[in-house]
Design a protein around this motif. Structure first.
Motif, PDB file in Angstrom:
ATOM      1  N   LYS A 214      29.525  20.991  -9.294  1.00 30.26           N
ATOM      2  CA  LYS A 214      29.022  21.719 -10.456  1.00 30.26           C
ATOM      3  C   LYS A 214      27.484  21.633 -10.604  1.00 30.26           C
ATOM      4  N   ILE A 215      26.876  20.857  -9.881  1.00 29.62           N
ATOM      5  CA  ILE A 215      25.395  20.876  -9.897  1.00 29.62           C
ATOM      6  C   ILE A 215      24.911  21.878  -9.092  1.00 29.62           C
TER       7      ILE A 215
ATOM      8  N   VAL B 288      25.952   9.510  -9.211  1.00 28.99           N
ATOM      9  CA  VAL B 288      26.442   7.980  -9.652  1.00 28.99           C
ATOM     10  C   VAL B 288      26.456   7.535 -10.861  1.00 28.99           C
ATOM     11  N   LYS B 289      24.935   7.410 -11.247  1.00 29.40           N
ATOM     12  CA  LYS B 289      24.657   7.147 -12.649  1.00 29.40           C
ATOM     13  C   LYS B 289      25.402   7.923 -13.640  1.00 29.40           C
ATOM     14  N   TYR B 290      25.287   9.439 -13.656  1.00 31.93           N
ATOM     15  CA  TYR B 290      26.229  10.169 -14.406  1.00 31.93           C
ATOM     16  C   TYR B 290      27.509   9.852 -14.435  1.00 31.93           C
ATOM     17  N   SER B 291      28.281   9.757 -13.294  1.00 31.49           N
ATOM     18  CA  SER B 291      29.635   9.652 -13.326  1.00 31.49           C
ATOM     19  C   SER B 291      29.920   8.346 -13.882  1.00 31.49           C
TER      20      SER B 291
ATOM     21  N   GLU C 197      21.353  16.823 -19.167  1.00 29.74           N
ATOM     22  CA  GLU C 197      21.118  18.066 -20.316  1.00 29.74           C
ATOM     23  C   GLU C 197      21.848  19.193 -19.959  1.00 29.74           C
ATOM     24  N   LYS C 198      22.020  19.832 -18.618  1.00 29.68           N
ATOM     25  CA  LYS C 198      22.596  20.922 -18.181  1.00 29.68           C
ATOM     26  C   LYS C 198      24.022  20.762 -18.482  1.00 29.68           C
ATOM     27  N   LEU C 199      24.551  19.926 -17.869  1.00 33.04           N
ATOM     28  CA  LEU C 199      26.084  19.794 -17.780  1.00 33.04           C
ATOM     29  C   LEU C 199      26.639  19.264 -19.440  1.00 33.04           C
ATOM     30  N   TYR C 200      25.422  18.825 -20.147  1.00 31.81           N
ATOM     31  CA  TYR C 200      26.190  18.436 -21.779  1.00 31.81           C
ATOM     32  C   TYR C 200      25.913  19.992 -22.312  1.00 31.81           C
TER      33      TYR C 200
ATOM     34  N   GLN D 277      26.419  24.732  -8.289  1.00 29.47           N
ATOM     35  CA  GLN D 277      26.825  25.920  -8.916  1.00 29.47           C
ATOM     36  C   GLN D 277      25.693  26.403  -9.870  1.00 29.47           C
ATOM     37  N   ASN D 278      25.130  25.490 -10.586  1.00 27.15           N
ATOM     38  CA  ASN D 278      23.946  25.624 -11.657  1.00 27.15           C
ATOM     39  C   ASN D 278      22.660  25.495 -10.955  1.00 27.15           C
ATOM     40  N   ASN D 279      22.562  25.295  -9.732  1.00 27.40           N
ATOM     41  CA  ASN D 279      21.265  25.441  -9.074  1.00 27.40           C
ATOM     42  C   ASN D 279      20.294  24.400  -9.591  1.00 27.40           C
ATOM     43  N   LEU D 280      20.734  23.298  -9.703  1.00 23.42           N
ATOM     44  CA  LEU D 280      20.080  22.340 -10.241  1.00 23.42           C
ATOM     45  C   LEU D 280      18.933  21.451  -9.344  1.00 23.42           C
ATOM     46  N   ILE D 281      19.469  21.848  -8.113  1.00 24.59           N
ATOM     47  CA  ILE D 281      18.754  20.870  -6.924  1.00 24.59           C
ATOM     48  C   ILE D 281      17.502  21.791  -6.431  1.00 24.59           C
ATOM     49  N   GLN D 282      16.513  20.973  -6.517  1.00 21.32           N
ATOM     50  CA  GLN D 282      15.261  21.997  -6.226  1.00 21.32           C
ATOM     51  C   GLN D 282      14.192  21.016  -5.308  1.00 21.32           C
TER      52      GLN D 282
END
Length: 254
Positions: free
Chosen positions: A187-188, A207-210, A246-249, A190-195
């Motif tokens: 999901k991360i 792991v923290k989020y999950s 914030e993005k997934l929320y 797909q939303n291009n959050l990795i920079q």
């Protein structure tokens, strides 16, 4: 409609991590390398007519290459890694690195460490650059420069998966938890959050989020626990975690 984002700050967990079911996790094995080493390009036919200068140059190249290989062996032994990693590391070296070595822009030990770090990513072994550099005094900036010159066509996904497996296994989480983490990672992506974040930092945030979702009624997982297993600073992975949260929320609210 304006959405007010309220960051969740779970309390310190009181549950015992060891009570969760665990499965034996297999790290992705070292891929078989079939191509010949790029370093062979510096060798020349001994039967051809060469000048004394050429012979001296070849002798210099061999000595420096031997120094690089020897340093790689030392680091592999120090970290307790499989000796097969040496073959992968040598194959990733480019002839131009020896040219830079002759100009004294790089050192043999710096090339050796950079080559080893590249090989770790190529073989999806969850060991961080920080762990390696902690045992040796080499400039991080120099390592980064050399890594940019090493052609390392590795898969980000596989390296992140390896770190997710390692962190989760050490915390006592089972395969179902790992699968959920991988879904979050997709999901991360797909939303291009990795920079440009490091793989272990990405894995730690996931792991923290999950964990905060699955173990919400137990208080989630405190950051220091994950940072310790991911070998990264709390502040570093918190920044990426906040962006992911914030993005997934927002996506869940839409």
């Amino acid at each position: 409609m304006n959405i007010k984002i309220r960051l969740i700050r779970p309390p310190v967990p009181k549950f015992n991590l060891n009570v969760f079911e665990t499965n034996t996790l297999q790290i992705i094995p070292i891929e078989k390398q079939t191509q010949e080493s790029n370093c062979n390009s510096i060798r020349q036919d001994n039967n051809s007519d060469t000048s004394s200068d050429n012979n001296q140059e070849l002798s210099f190249d061999r000595k420096k290459l031997s120094a690089i290989v020897e340093e790689m062996k030392n680091q592999i032994s120090l970290l307790g890694l499989n000796e097969d990693l040496l073959k992968v590391a040598i194959q990733l070296l480019q002839p131009q690195l020896l040219s830079e070595l002759k100009k004294k822009k790089y050192t043999a030990i710096a090339i050796a460490i950079a080559g080893l770090i590249a090989a770790l990513k190529q073989t999806y072994i969850p060991i961080t650059q920080k762990e390696i550099l902690a045992k040796i005094s080499v400039s991080k900036k120099l390592i980064k420069k050399i890594l940019l010159k090493i052609h390392n066509n590795y898969k980000l996904e596989s390296v992140v998966y390896a770190f997710i497996q390692s962190i989760s296994q050490n915390l006592g989480f089972n395969q179902k938890f790992i699968k959920f983490c991988i879904q979050v990672f997709k999901k991360i992506q797909q939303n291009n959050l990795i920079q440009g974040e490091h793989e272990n930092v990405i894995a730690a945030a996931i792991v923290k989020y999950s964990g905060d979702i699955i173990f919400a009624n137990r208080g989630g997982i405190i950051p220091s626990v994950i940072a310790q297993q991911a070998k990264c600073s709390i502040s570093t992975f918190k920044i990426f975690h906040k962006k992911v949260f914030e993005k997934l929320y927002l996506l869940c609210k839409n």
